[in-house]
Design a protein around this motif. Structure first.
Motif, PDB file in Angstrom:
ATOM      1  N   GLU A 109       0.863  -1.292   0.051  1.00 47.56           N
ATOM      2  CA  GLU A 109       0.124  -0.051   0.063  1.00 47.56           C
ATOM      3  C   GLU A 109       0.561   1.171   0.191  1.00 47.56           C
ATOM      4  O   GLU A 109       0.320   2.444  -0.506  1.00 47.56           O
ATOM      5  N   HIS A 116       4.687  12.147   1.062  1.00 48.46           N
ATOM      6  CA  HIS A 116       3.666  12.570   2.264  1.00 48.46           C
ATOM      7  C   HIS A 116       4.393  13.411   3.163  1.00 48.46           C
ATOM      8  O   HIS A 116       3.575  14.169   3.741  1.00 48.46           O
ATOM      9  N   VAL A 185      -3.193   0.840 -11.728  1.00 49.88           N
ATOM     10  CA  VAL A 185      -3.538  -0.679 -11.977  1.00 49.88           C
ATOM     11  C   VAL A 185      -4.000  -0.768 -13.356  1.00 49.88           C
ATOM     12  O   VAL A 185      -4.862  -0.313 -13.817  1.00 49.88           O
ATOM     13  N   THR A 269       1.155  16.977  -3.277  1.00 55.06           N
ATOM     14  CA  THR A 269       0.064  15.978  -2.460  1.00 55.06           C
ATOM     15  C   THR A 269       0.840  14.743  -2.430  1.00 55.06           C
ATOM     16  O   THR A 269       1.456  14.074  -3.665  1.00 55.06           O
ATOM     17  N   GLY A 270       1.069  14.129  -1.306  1.00 54.35           N
ATOM     18  CA  GLY A 270       1.663  12.822  -1.308  1.00 54.35           C
ATOM     19  C   GLY A 270       0.783  11.457  -1.928  1.00 54.35           C
ATOM     20  O   GLY A 270      -0.383  11.657  -1.632  1.00 54.35           O
ATOM     21  N   TYR A 271       1.554  10.705  -2.764  1.00 51.23           N
ATOM     22  CA  TYR A 271       0.626   9.637  -3.400  1.00 51.23           C
ATOM     23  C   TYR A 271       1.206   8.363  -2.828  1.00 51.23           C
ATOM     24  O   TYR A 271       2.385   8.326  -2.795  1.00 51.23           O
ATOM     25  N   SER A 272       0.186   7.445  -2.855  1.00 50.83           N
ATOM     26  CA  SER A 272       0.578   5.901  -2.480  1.00 50.83           C
ATOM     27  C   SER A 272       0.032   5.313  -3.692  1.00 50.83           C
ATOM     28  O   SER A 272      -1.085   5.276  -3.974  1.00 50.83           O
ATOM     29  N   ILE A 273       0.838   4.791  -4.416  1.00 43.18           N
ATOM     30  CA  ILE A 273       0.705   4.050  -5.842  1.00 43.18           C
ATOM     31  C   ILE A 273       0.644   2.552  -5.499  1.00 43.18           C
ATOM     32  O   ILE A 273       1.813   1.909  -5.244  1.00 43.18           O
ATOM     33  N   LEU A 274      -0.316   1.861  -5.321  1.00 39.43           N
ATOM     34  CA  LEU A 274      -0.493   0.443  -5.011  1.00 39.43           C
ATOM     35  C   LEU A 274       0.579  -0.538  -5.654  1.00 39.43           C
ATOM     36  O   LEU A 274       0.595  -0.457  -7.035  1.00 39.43           O
ATOM     37  N   ARG A 355      -7.115  19.974 -12.382  1.00 42.07           N
ATOM     38  CA  ARG A 355      -6.303  20.666 -11.320  1.00 42.07           C
ATOM     39  C   ARG A 355      -5.202  21.439 -12.531  1.00 42.07           C
ATOM     40  O   ARG A 355      -4.959  22.449 -11.807  1.00 42.07           O
TER      41      ARG A 355
ATOM     42  N   ARG B  84      -9.181  15.661  -0.009  1.00 39.61           N
ATOM     43  CA  ARG B  84      -7.962  14.538  -0.510  1.00 39.61           C
ATOM     44  C   ARG B  84      -8.129  14.329  -1.909  1.00 39.61           C
ATOM     45  O   ARG B  84      -7.145  14.281  -2.622  1.00 39.61           O
ATOM     46  N   CYS B  85      -9.297  14.269  -2.451  1.00 37.55           N
ATOM     47  CA  CYS B  85      -9.531  13.976  -3.825  1.00 37.55           C
ATOM     48  C   CYS B  85      -8.858  14.878  -4.751  1.00 37.55           C
ATOM     49  O   CYS B  85      -9.134  16.142  -4.835  1.00 37.55           O
ATOM     50  N   LYS B 124      -7.533   1.378  -2.420  1.00 35.34           N
ATOM     51  CA  LYS B 124      -6.145   1.266  -2.174  1.00 35.34           C
ATOM     52  C   LYS B 124      -5.460   1.958  -3.613  1.00 35.34           C
ATOM     53  O   LYS B 124      -4.455   2.109  -3.621  1.00 35.34           O
ATOM     54  N   VAL B 125      -6.339   1.979  -4.612  1.00 37.19           N
ATOM     55  CA  VAL B 125      -6.030   2.315  -5.859  1.00 37.19           C
ATOM     56  C   VAL B 125      -5.848   3.964  -5.949  1.00 37.19           C
ATOM     57  O   VAL B 125      -5.072   4.400  -6.678  1.00 37.19           O
ATOM     58  N   PRO B 127      -4.647   7.219  -5.413  1.00 42.83           N
ATOM     59  CA  PRO B 127      -3.145   7.910  -5.059  1.00 42.83           C
ATOM     60  C   PRO B 127      -3.130   8.694  -3.774  1.00 42.83           C
ATOM     61  O   PRO B 127      -2.328   8.415  -2.713  1.00 42.83           O
ATOM     62  N   PRO B 128      -4.009   9.763  -3.535  1.00 42.13           N
ATOM     63  CA  PRO B 128      -3.946  10.575  -2.396  1.00 42.13           C
ATOM     64  C   PRO B 128      -4.822   9.672  -1.361  1.00 42.13           C
ATOM     65  O   PRO B 128      -4.924  10.392  -0.326  1.00 42.13           O
ATOM     66  N   ARG B 129      -5.474   8.754  -1.510  1.00 41.53           N
ATOM     67  CA  ARG B 129      -6.210   8.011  -0.447  1.00 41.53           C
ATOM     68  C   ARG B 129      -7.412   8.686   0.101  1.00 41.53           C
ATOM     69  O   ARG B 129      -7.670   8.976   1.308  1.00 41.53           O
TER      70      ARG B 129
END
Lengths: 391, 135
Positions: A109, A116, A185, A269-274, A355, B84-85, B124-125, B127-129
Motif C-alpha cells: 500500500e 507524504h 493498476v 500532494t503525497g501519493y501512494s501508488i498500489l 487541477r 483529499r481527492c 487502495k488504488v 493515490p491520495p487515499r
C-alpha cells in the motif's frame, strides 16, 4: 514583428497584458489566425498536476546544541539523505518510511513516504526528527530528537531533478494477470489504458521546441513561485514529432526549484501508488511569452493533434524492448476509451486535468493582476530540433 | 418494489446459522451478495442488494435484527474525502460500476454512492487515499 519579454512585462505592470490559458488560445488562433493572435495575446499560461517521482526537498535543520554532524536521520521515520555537510538533508519523494512492509504483502500500500512527508511539512504539520552520529571534536553530539514544523527550519527548498515530462506513454497490460505499476493498476488482456499528461494544457507540449522556456524561467510551482533550474534528467529531444513540433513520445523534462515555505498541499500532494511506491503529485504552471507567431501557433496545439504511444507494461516496458503497440491522441484518451486493433479499451488518467486547468487559471490571474512577472531565461534548454532550425 | 443495499454484521454465535436464506423463503425477497467475509474472531460481514416489496423488506429486516444481526444502509460505507481527492482519475480504471465516472467537460471525477457496490477496489488504488471505508 515580434515582442520581447521586457515589453510584455511592461504591459503586465500597466495591467494591459492579454493573458489567456493554453485552452483559451486554441479558439483565438482558430478564429483570428496566428498572426493576429501573436499581436493580441501576450502570455499563454499552462498547467499540469500529476505524480512526479523525481522530486524532493533540501532542508537545513539548523544546529543542535551541542552541535551535531548528522550521519543518519529520519523525519516521521522516513530516512533522509544526510551526506551533505552537518545539518543539510534531502528528502526524496519516493523514499519509504522504515518498517513499511513494501511489497511483502503484494500489492503493497505504501502509505507513508517522502512525498507524504513533504506534503505534511507544507501543510504546517509537526513532524518528528530523529538523528544519529558518530561524534567529532567540532560536532560532539551523537543523538538528536525533536519535533519541528516547516516554520522552524532555516531553509527548505523543493528541488526536483525531473518534472513535467513532455508527453508520456499510455500504459496497457497484454498479460493474463492484473499488474500494479507506477502507471496505476492495469487489468489483464487490455482491460484498461492509463495515461499521464495534461495534453493541450501541459507546459512542455505548448512550447515543444523550448523556444521560450529556459534556465531561470519563473514558474508556478506547488502553489508558490519556482524557477526552471536546468533541463531535467532523461531530457531527450531526439524524438518523432507531430505537426506542431510536439513530440509523440516521452521527450523533454525540466528540473525545478522553489521555496517550500510559499507552497501549498493542494499542489504538492503525497501519493501512494498500489504495488509500486510512494510519490509526490506536483502542480506546475509555466507562462509562455508570445514572442512571435511560431510561439502562439505551437501553444494553440489541441488534444486532437497530440499523440502518445501505447506501451505494454507487462512485458515490453519492464524488459525494455522498445516495442510500441500503437499511437492514440489525447482527445481519444480523454473521451474515456481508445480503440486498439479493433478492441475498445477504457482509459483512466493519472494526471488531474481539472487541477491542471485550475493551475493555468491561477497563473493567469497572478499575471493579469501584475503579481507575477515573466523572467528572461539565462539560457534556453537543449533541443536538437530547434538548434538545427536556427543553425 | 424497493431495492436497498445493506451491510449486515453477524455476531459470532450466528455465523453458522441459516438466516439470510429465510429472506427468500419467508419474505419473498431477492438478494444479490456483493461482499461476504468472516473476521478472524468469526464475526460475519455480508453486503447485500435486496429487492422486493416494501412491506416484505421491512418485515425481513425486522426478522434479521431479531436474530441479533445489525443492519446498516450501504450508502454510508464508502465515502470520498473531497479535501483529499485530486480528481486524477486513477479510480476510473477499477470501478466496476458507474459510481466513479468522469465529467468529460470538467474532467472532474464524480462519485455516486447510489451506484457504489462497496467492492473497495478504489480505496487502495486512489493515490491520495481519498476513498474511505466507514462501517
Amino acid at each position: 514583428m515580434g515582442k520581447t519579454i521586457a515589453e510584455i512585462n511592461e504591459r503586465i505592470k500597466r495591467g494591459e497584458a492579454v493573458v489567456v490559458t493554453a485552452e483559451e488560445v486554441i479558439g483565438i488562433v482558430e478564429e483570428k489566425g496566428a498572426e493576429r493572435a501573436a499581436q493580441e495575446v501576450d502570455v499563454v499560461t499552462t498547467g499540469t498536476f500529476g505524480p512526479m517521482c523525481s522530486s524532493g526537498a533540501f532542508i537545513n535543520l539548523g544546529h543542535a546544541q551541542p552541535r551535531m554532524k548528522i550521519h543518519r536521520a529520519w523525519l516521521n521515520e522516513v530516512p533522509v539523505f544526510c551526506g551533505i555537510a552537518a545539518v543539510d538533508i534531502y528528502i526524496g519523494a519516493t523514499e519509504m518510511a522504515e518498517h513499511d512492509p513494501l511489497n511483502e504483502v503484494f500489492p503493497g500500500e505504501f502509505r507513508y513516504g517522502g512525498g507524504h512527508l513533504i506534503e505534511d511539512l507544507v501543510a504546517g504539520k509537526t513532524v518528528h526528527l530523529r538523528a544519529t552520529s558518530y561524534g567529532t571534536d567540532c560536532y560532539p553530539n551523537r543523538a538528536w530528537e525533536r519535533d519541528l514544523t516547516l516554520a522552524d527550519v532555516k531553509e527548505a527548498w523543493l528541488f526536483n531533478p525531473r518534472n513535467a515530462y513532455q508527453n508520456y506513454n499510455v500504459a496497457v497490460n497484454l498479460s493474463d494477470r492484473v499488474i500494479y505499476t507506477y502507471m496505476g493498476v492495469l487489468r489483464p488482456n487490455l482491460g484498461n489504458a492509463n495515461y499521464c499528461s495534461a495534453g493541450q494544457l501541459s507546459p512542455l507540449l505548448n512550447d515543444p521546441l523550448f523556444r521560450t522556456i529556459g534556465i531561470g524561467t519563473r514558474i508556478f510551482l506547488g502553489g508558490g513561485i519556482g524557477y526552471v533550474a536546468w533541463h531535467g534528467t532523461q531530457h531527450n529531444t531526439e524524438v518523432p514529432r507531430g505537426p506542431s513540433g510536439a513530440p509523440t513520445r516521452p521527450a523533454g523534462t525540466i528540473s525545478v526549484i522553489g521555496d517550500l515555505k510559499g507552497m501549498s498541499p493542494r499542489y504538492l500532494t503525497g501519493y501512494s501508488i498500489l504495488g509500486y511506491g510512494a510519490s509526490l503529485a506536483v502542480g506546475i504552471g509555466i507562462p509562455i511569452p508570445v514572442l512571435d507567431e511560431e510561439v502562439v501557433r505551437a501553444a494553440a496545439v489541441r488534444d486532437e493533434e497530440l499523440v502518445a504511444a501505447v506501451v505494454d507494461y507487462s512485458h515490453d516496458y519492464p524488459q525494455g524492448t522498445g516495442k510500441l503497440l500503437g499511437e492514440v491522441t489525447y482527445a481519444e484518451l480523454k473521451s474515456g476509451s481508445i480503440n486498439l486493433d479493433g478492441k475498445v479499451v477504457p482509459t483512466a488518467p493519472l494526471s488531474s486535468y481539472s487541477r491542471a486547468r485550475e493551475i493555468a487559471e491561477k497563473l493567469k490571474d497572478w499575471i493579469a493582476q501584475g503579481r507575477f512577472l515573466l523572467s528572461e531565461p539565462v539560457e534556453l534548454l537543449p533541443c536538437s530540433a530547434r538548434e538545427e532550425e536556427v543553425g | 418494489m424497493v431495492r436497498h443495499k445493506v451491510v449486515l454484521h453477524f455476531p459470532h454465535e450466528q455465523v453458522d446459522k441459516p438466516i439470510v436464506s429465510k429472506l427468500v423463503r419467508d419474505y419473498n425477497l431477492d438478494f444479490n451478495i456483493l461482499k461476504a467475509s468472516i473476521t478472524p474472531r468469526e464475526e460475519g460481514l455480508l453486503v447485500l442488494e435486496i429487492t422486493g416489496e416494501d412491506d416484505d423488506y421491512q418485515r425481513g429486516m425486522d426478522y434479521i435484527k431479531s436474530r441479533g444481526v445489525s443492519v446498516q444502509p450501504l450508502s454510508q460505507d464508502i465515502r470520498r474525502n473531497d479535501e483529499r481527492c485530486t480528481h486524477c482519475g486513477a479510480c476510473l480504471a477499477v470501478c466496476p460500476t458507474d459510481a466513479l465516472r468522469a465529467d468529460r467537460s470538467t474532467m472532474e471525477v464524480l462519485f455516486d454512492d447510489e451506484e457504489c457496490v462497496a467492492c473497495e477496489l478504489c480505496v487502495k488504488v486512489c493515490p491520495p487515499r481519498a476513498m474511505e471505508i466507514h462501517y
